[in-house]
Design a protein around this motif. Structure first.
Motif, PDB file in Angstrom:
ATOM      1  N   UNK A 165      10.219  -2.120  -4.908  1.00 49.05           N
ATOM      2  CA  UNK A 165      11.683  -2.170  -5.012  1.00 49.05           C
ATOM      3  C   UNK A 165      12.353  -1.292  -3.966  1.00 49.05           C
ATOM      4  N   UNK A 166      11.745  -0.161  -3.636  1.00 45.97           N
ATOM      5  CA  UNK A 166      12.332   0.729  -2.637  1.00 45.97           C
ATOM      6  C   UNK A 166      12.447   0.010  -1.296  1.00 45.97           C
ATOM      7  N   UNK A 167      11.432  -0.792  -0.977  1.00 48.74           N
ATOM      8  CA  UNK A 167      11.448  -1.510   0.286  1.00 48.74           C
ATOM      9  C   UNK A 167      12.565  -2.547   0.272  1.00 48.74           C
ATOM     10  N   UNK A 168      12.707  -3.230  -0.889  1.00 48.69           N
ATOM     11  CA  UNK A 168      13.760  -4.224  -1.025  1.00 48.69           C
ATOM     12  C   UNK A 168      15.140  -3.581  -0.924  1.00 48.69           C
ATOM     13  N   UNK A 218       0.822  -1.202   0.000  1.00 54.71           N
ATOM     14  CA  UNK A 218       0.000   0.000   0.000  1.00 54.71           C
ATOM     15  C   UNK A 218       0.850   1.243   0.000  1.00 54.71           C
ATOM     16  N   UNK A 219       0.326   2.304   0.573  1.00 56.69           N
ATOM     17  CA  UNK A 219       1.067   3.564   0.643  1.00 56.69           C
ATOM     18  C   UNK A 219       2.352   3.376   1.461  1.00 56.69           C
ATOM     19  N   UNK A 220       3.371   4.180   1.142  1.00 54.76           N
ATOM     20  CA  UNK A 220       4.636   4.051   1.835  1.00 54.76           C
ATOM     21  C   UNK A 220       4.559   4.690   3.205  1.00 54.76           C
ATOM     22  N   UNK A 221       5.334   4.160   4.108  1.00 57.06           N
ATOM     23  CA  UNK A 221       5.519   4.885   5.363  1.00 57.06           C
ATOM     24  C   UNK A 221       7.003   4.875   5.682  1.00 57.06           C
ATOM     25  N   UNK A 222       7.445   5.884   6.439  1.00 60.86           N
ATOM     26  CA  UNK A 222       8.837   5.942   6.869  1.00 60.86           C
ATOM     27  C   UNK A 222       8.861   5.500   8.321  1.00 60.86           C
ATOM     28  N   UNK A 223       9.661   4.484   8.603  1.00 63.67           N
ATOM     29  CA  UNK A 223       9.691   3.966   9.982  1.00 63.67           C
ATOM     30  C   UNK A 223      10.537   4.886  10.845  1.00 63.67           C
ATOM     31  N   UNK A 258      11.904   2.278   4.967  1.00 64.28           N
ATOM     32  CA  UNK A 258      10.688   2.513   4.183  1.00 64.28           C
ATOM     33  C   UNK A 258       9.945   1.201   4.065  1.00 64.28           C
ATOM     34  N   UNK A 259       8.642   1.275   4.279  1.00 66.21           N
ATOM     35  CA  UNK A 259       7.820   0.072   4.193  1.00 66.21           C
ATOM     36  C   UNK A 259       6.542   0.415   3.456  1.00 66.21           C
TER      37      UNK A 259
END
Lengths: 592, 228
Positions: free
Chosen positions: B160-163, B96-101, B170-171
C-alpha cells in the motif's frame, strides 16, 4: 588352534564385522534417503567433507596402481593350466575398465565441457554406446581366447601381456580420474553416504539421558545385548568358498609360514586336495550352524524385553511386550520353515548347505514355499514393516526404545539394521546359493547341462574365491534392498492380524511344507537312478535360467540407466522466465 | 447404495441447497478372493510402484540428470529445490524489502508527505519531515524526511505504501526478502540503508523521470506564480 588360525580368524572377523557394521550404518542412511527418493524427495545428502585435491589425487592414482599391479606383475609368472584363464581375465578386466571409464568420461564431458582434444573425441560417442560396445567385446573375448592356437597362449608372455594391459587400463583410468579433480579443494560427498558417518558422530555426541527411576544396569545392558546378538550370529555364515593352504610340513595344522602357500587350482567340488589345510571363509565352522543362529537370535528377544522393562515407561513396556511375544511367535515359524531345506541337505551346517546348493540347485527352487514363509517370518522376526508393531508410532511412540537417546539409541538402531543385514545374508545362504554363482565351480567356469558341456574355463583358486565373496556381498546387498522396498511399500498390520498370520497361516503351512518335502524326497529316492539323473538335468536348467536371467537383467538394468532422460521445459510464470533467462537454476554457495 | 443427485432446479442464487443423501454411500467390501486374502498380488503391485519410483529417481541422482526444479518440474518425479544452494527466482511482481528511490543528483525523492505512513495498515512506517536548509532550491516547495524508519517485522508486505506514494519514492522491487536477524533492533530499517538498495538488477534508473522545480519540463506551480 595355531597362531596362523588365530590370525586368520581375526582377519575374518574384521572383514565380516566391517561388512555388516558398515552396511548396517549405510542402510540406516539408505532407508531414510532412498525412501525419500521413492516419495520424490531428495532426503539427507548434505554431509560434505572438503578434502585438499592433491592428497586425494594421490589416493586415487595410488589405489588404481595398487589394484592393477597384481595383474601386471603376477600374470608374468608361470601357471600351468591357467594361461587361458589369465588371458581371459586380463582382457575382460581391460575391457571392463575401458568401457566403464570412457562411459563416465563421456557423461562427464557432456555435462561439464571438455578439457582437451581427447575429452572432445570421447564425448562424441553417446555414453551408452560404450556400454553396448563393451558388452560385445566382453562376449567376443570368450570364444576368441579359446580359438587361439595353444602355441600362442601356452607361452608365458601371452597371459603376461594381457595382465599388463589390464594394469595399464586400471592405472590409466585412475590417473585420468585424478587429473579431473578440481584445483584446490574437492567437495567429497560420496553420493551422500557421508551422512551416515555424520549421523553416527552426532548420535554419540548427544546427551545420554536415562529416566529417573530406570533400572540403570538393565537399561544400559539392553542395547548392548540386542546389538551383540545381531553381530554374533554372523559368525556361522560362510562369506565365500573355503581357502586351501598347502601343508608343507605335513603336520595337519596351519602354520604361519604356510599362509603364503595358497593353492593354485582346486577341483570342481571346492574341496581342498590332500596335504592341504582348509580354511573356511567363516568365523566359526561349527556343525550346529543353524541351531547356533536360532539360539543367539532367540537371545536377542531379551534385549527388547529388558529395554521395555528397564525404561520405567508405559509405551516402552508395551512395546517390549509386543516385541517379545511377536519374536517368540515367529521364531516357531522361522525354525519350521527351513526344516524342509535341512531334510534335503541333511545337515544344519551352513557351509554344507551352501555346498549342496552349489552342486545341485539353489534353495529357492528346491523349497519355493519355504522361502516365502521364511522370508515373511524373518521380516517379522526383525520387527520390520509391516510387522513393526513394537515401535508403532501412532500408539507407542518408538516402542521399547522410546526412552533411549544418543549412543544407546544408536546401538538399538544399528543393531536392528545389522540384524536385518544378517537376515538377508541368511536368506541368501539358505535359498539363494550363498556365495555360489551359476556354473562357477571350484575350478572355474563350467557351463554344462547334464552331460553336454557348452563352455569351460579353468580359473585359479584365488580368483574363484574373490568372485565368490563378491557374489555373496552383492546378493546380500540386493536382498537388503528388497527388504527396504517392502518396508517402503506396505502399511503396518494390526497386532491381532500379526498373531493370526503367524500362528494360523505360517505355522500350518510350514508343517505342510515339511510333509510334502518328505513325500517328494521319498518318491525321488524310490524312482531310482533315472529320476535322480533327470533331477540333475532340471537342476542344471535352473542354473541356466538363473545365469541367463541374471545376465539379461543386468544388461536391461544398465540399458535403462543409460537411457537419455526425457525433459519437458515449460516456461510460464515470470519466475520461470527469469530462471530461463539465467540459463536454468544453478546451485550457488550458501550465503549468510 | 444409490445416492440422489442434489436438485439444482430450486437453487437460489443466495443460498446453496444442502446435499441430501437418501442413504449413506457405502463402499462395497471387496470380495474375498484368493488374491485378496493372500495379500500377494496387492503386495507385488505396490512394491512394483515403489521400485519404479525409486529407480527413476535413483537413476537421475546417480547419473546427475537432475531436472531443473523450476523449469522442468511439471512431469512429476524428483523436483526438489535444494534451497540454500538453489533458489527459485522471485516473480517479477514480488514485493520484497523496501527501497527509497533517489533523484539524479543522489538526493532522495521522498518529500515527506506522510502518504505512505498514513496508508500503512500495519503502521510500521515512521517519518519525521524536515525543511531543506536555507538557500536550497527546494526549500519552500518540498520537505524531506529527516528520519524514515520501517519496522520490517511489523510490515505485512501489502504494497500500500508503494501505491500511496505520489512521488514514486518508495518501491518494493529489491527482489530481497527480509533476512533473519537475531534481534528486533536489526529489523528496523532506516533511511540511508533503504536508499542504498537497488532494484533486483542492481539498477537505480527509473523511467518515471522527476521534473525539478525550475526545469522547463516542470508542470507544477513555481515561485514565479506567487504573485498571481
Amino acid at each position: 588352534m595355531t597362531l596362523a588360525d588365530l590370525l586368520l580368524t581375526i582377519v575374518k572377523i574384521a572383514i565380516i564385522l566391517g561388512f555388516i557394521l558398515n552396511f548396517a550404518g549405510l542402510s540406516v542412511w539408505a532407508d531414510r534417503r532412498q525412501s525419500a527418493l521413492v516419495q520424490h524427495r531428495v532426503g539427507p545428502n548434505r554431509a560434505v567433507v572438503k578434502v585438499p585435491s592433491n592428497p586425494l589425487r594421490l589416493v586415487i592414482a595410488g589405489a588404481a596402481v595398487a589394484i592393477g599391479a597384481p595383474f601386471g606383475f603376477f600374470f608374468w609368472n608361470a601357471a600351468p593350466g591357467l594361461e587361458q584363464a589369465r588371458m581371459t581375465t586380463g582382457l575382460e578386466i581391460a575391457i571392463l575398465v575401458g568401457w566403464f571409464w570412457m562411459l563416465l568420461l563421456s557423461n562427464h564431458v557432456r555435462k561439464h565441457g571438455a578439457d582437451n582434444g581427447f575429452d572432445e573425441l570421447v564425448s562424441r560417442v553417446p555414453p551408452r554406446n560404450y556400454f553396448y560396445g563393451g558388452l560385445a567385446a566382453h562376449l567376443l573375448v570368450l570364444p576368441l581366447v579359446r580359438a587361439l592356437p595353444p602355441q600362442v597362449w601356452a607361452t608365458q608372455w601371452a597371459p603376461g601381456i594381457c595382465g599388463t594391459l589390464a594394469f595399464v587400463m586400471i592405472a590409466g583410468a585412475g590417473f585420468y580420474a585424478a587429473s579431473k579433480l578440481p584445483d584446490g579443494k574437492t567437495e567429497l560427498r560420496l553420493a551422500g553416504t557421508l551422512h551416515a558417518a555424520a549421523d553416527t558422530v552426532k548420535a554419540f555426541m548427544k546427551e545420554d539421558l536415562a529416566p529417573k527411576r530406570a533400572d540403570l544396569l538393565l537399561y544400559s545392558l539392553a542395547p548392548i545385548i540386542s546389538m551383540t546378538t545381531a553381530l554374533v550370529t554372523v559368525a556361522v555364515v560362510p562369506f565365500g568358498s573355503s581357502l586351501c593352504f598347502k601343508d608343507t610340513n605335513l603336520d595337519g595344522m596351519l602354520d604361519l609360514h604356510e599362509l603364503g602357500g595358497l593353492a593354485n587350482v582346486i577341483d570342481a567340488s571346492g574341496a581342498c586336495p590332500a596335504n592341504y589345510n582348509t580354511v573356511p571363509f567363516m568365523i566359526a565352522d561349527i556343525d550346529m550352524g543353524l541351531l547356533f543362529v536360532f539360539a543367539i537370535a532367540g537371545t536377542g528377544i531379551i534385549g527388547a524385553a529388558l529395554a521395555g522393562w528397564a525404561s520405567d515407561s508405559k509405551p516402552a513396556l508395551l512395546g517390549g511386550l509386543r516385541a517379545t511375544s511377536q519374536m517368540v511367535s515367529y521364531e516357531v515359524a522361522l525354525g519350521l520353515a527351513i526344516v524342509g531345506m535341512l531334510m534335503i541337505c541333511g545337515t544344519v551346517n551352513l557351509r554344507e548347505i551352501v555346498e549342496w546348493q552349489g552342486q545341485n540347485t539353489w534353495g529357492i527352487f528346491a523349497q519355493p514355499l519355504a522361502f516365502f514363509l521364511f522370508f515373511a517370518a524373518a521380516v517379522a522376526e526383525t520387527k520390520r514393516i509391516p510387522f513393526d508393531l513394537p515401535e508403532g508410532e501412532s500408539e507407542l511412540g518408538a516402542g521399547y526404545f522410546i526412552e533411549y537417546s544418543g549412543g544407546k539409541w544408536l546401538l538399538f538402531m544399528v543393531g536392528e539394521y545389522a540384524e536385518f543385514v544378517f537376515s538377508s545374508a541368511l536368506i541368501v545362504t539358505l535359498f539363494f546359493g550363498g556365495y555360489h554363482l551359476p556354473f562357477l565351480h571350484g575350478d572355474g567356469l563350467h557351463i554344462a547341462f547334464g552331460d553336454s558341456v557348452l563352455y569351460e574355463l579353468k580359473m585359479s583358486h584365488l580368483s574363484v574365491t574373490i568372485i565368490h565373496f563378491l557374489a555373496f556381498s552383492t546378493k546380500t546387498i540386493g536382498f537388503v534392498f528388497f527388504h527396504l522396498f517392502i518396508r517402503w511399500t506396505l502399511p503396518r498390520f494390526r497386532y491381532d492380524q500379526l498373531m493370526k498370520l503367524g500362528w494360523t497361516k505360517l505355522l500350518p503351512l510350514t508343517l505342510v511344507n515339511i510333509m510334502v518335502t518328505g513325500a517328494v524326497m521319498l518318491a525321488i529316492d524310490a524312482g531310482g537312478p533315472q529320476v535322480s539323473k533327470a533331477m540333475d538335468l532340471v537342476a542344471d536348467i535352473t542354473q541356466g535360467i538363473l545365469a541367463l536371467g541374471g545376465l539379461l537383467g543386468t544388461v536391461a538394468f544398465v540399458t535403462y540407466l543409460l537411457e537419455p532422460p526425457k525433459r519437458q521445459r515449460i516456461v510460464v510464470s515470470t519466475s520461470a522466465k527469469l530462471a530461463d533467462a539465467a540459463g536454468g537454476v544453478k546451485p550457488s554457495r550458501m550465503q549468510a | 447404495m444409490s445416492t440422489t443427485a442434489p436438485d439444482l432446479s430450486e437453487n437460489k442464487p443466495w443460498t446453496k441447497r444442502a446435499v441430501r443423501y437418501d442413504e449413506p454411500a457405502v463402499i462395497p467390501r471387496p470380495k474375498r478372493t484368493a488374491g485378496v486374502q493372500t495379500y500377494i498380488p496387492a503386495w507385488a503391485k505396490g512394491t512394483g510402484i515403489t521400485m519404479k519410483a525409486f529407480f527413476v529417481n535413483f537413476k537421475e541422482r546417480l547419473l546427475g540428470q537432475k531436472r531443473d526444479p523450476v523449469l522442468e518440474n511439471y512431469d512429476g518425479g524428483l523436483t526438489t529445490l535444494e534451497y540454500p544452494e538453489e533458489k527459485r527466482p522471485y516473480p517479477e511482481r514480488f514485493r520484497g524489502l523496501h527501497r527509497l528511490t533517489i533523484r539524479d543528483d543522489g538526493s532522495m525523492r521522498c518529500v515527506a508527505c506522510l502518504c505512505c505512513s498514513t496508508a500503512c495498515p500495519a503502521q510500521c512506517i515512521h517519518i519525521v519531515p524536515g525543511e531543506y536548509p536555507e538557500g536550497d532550491a527546494r526549500r519552500g516547495y518540498e520537505k524531506y524526511p529527516t528520519e524514515f524508519v520501517i519496522d520490517e517485522l511489523r510490515c505485512i508486505f501489502c504494497g500500500f505504501c508503494v501505491e500511496a506514494c505520489p512521488c514514486d519514492a518508495i518501491r518494493m522491487d529489491t527482489g530481497m526478502h527480509p533476512v533473519p536477524y537475531d534481534s528486533r533492533e536489526q529489523f528496523i530499517y532506516r533511511r540511508d540503508l533503504m536508499m542504498s538498495f537497488t532494484d533486483r538488477d542492481g539498477e537505480r534508473h527509473s523511467d518515471n523521470t522527476r521534473h525539478e522545480p525550475g526545469d522547463p519540463t516542470h508542470p507544477g506551480v513555481t515561485r514565479k506564480h506567487d504573485k498571481h
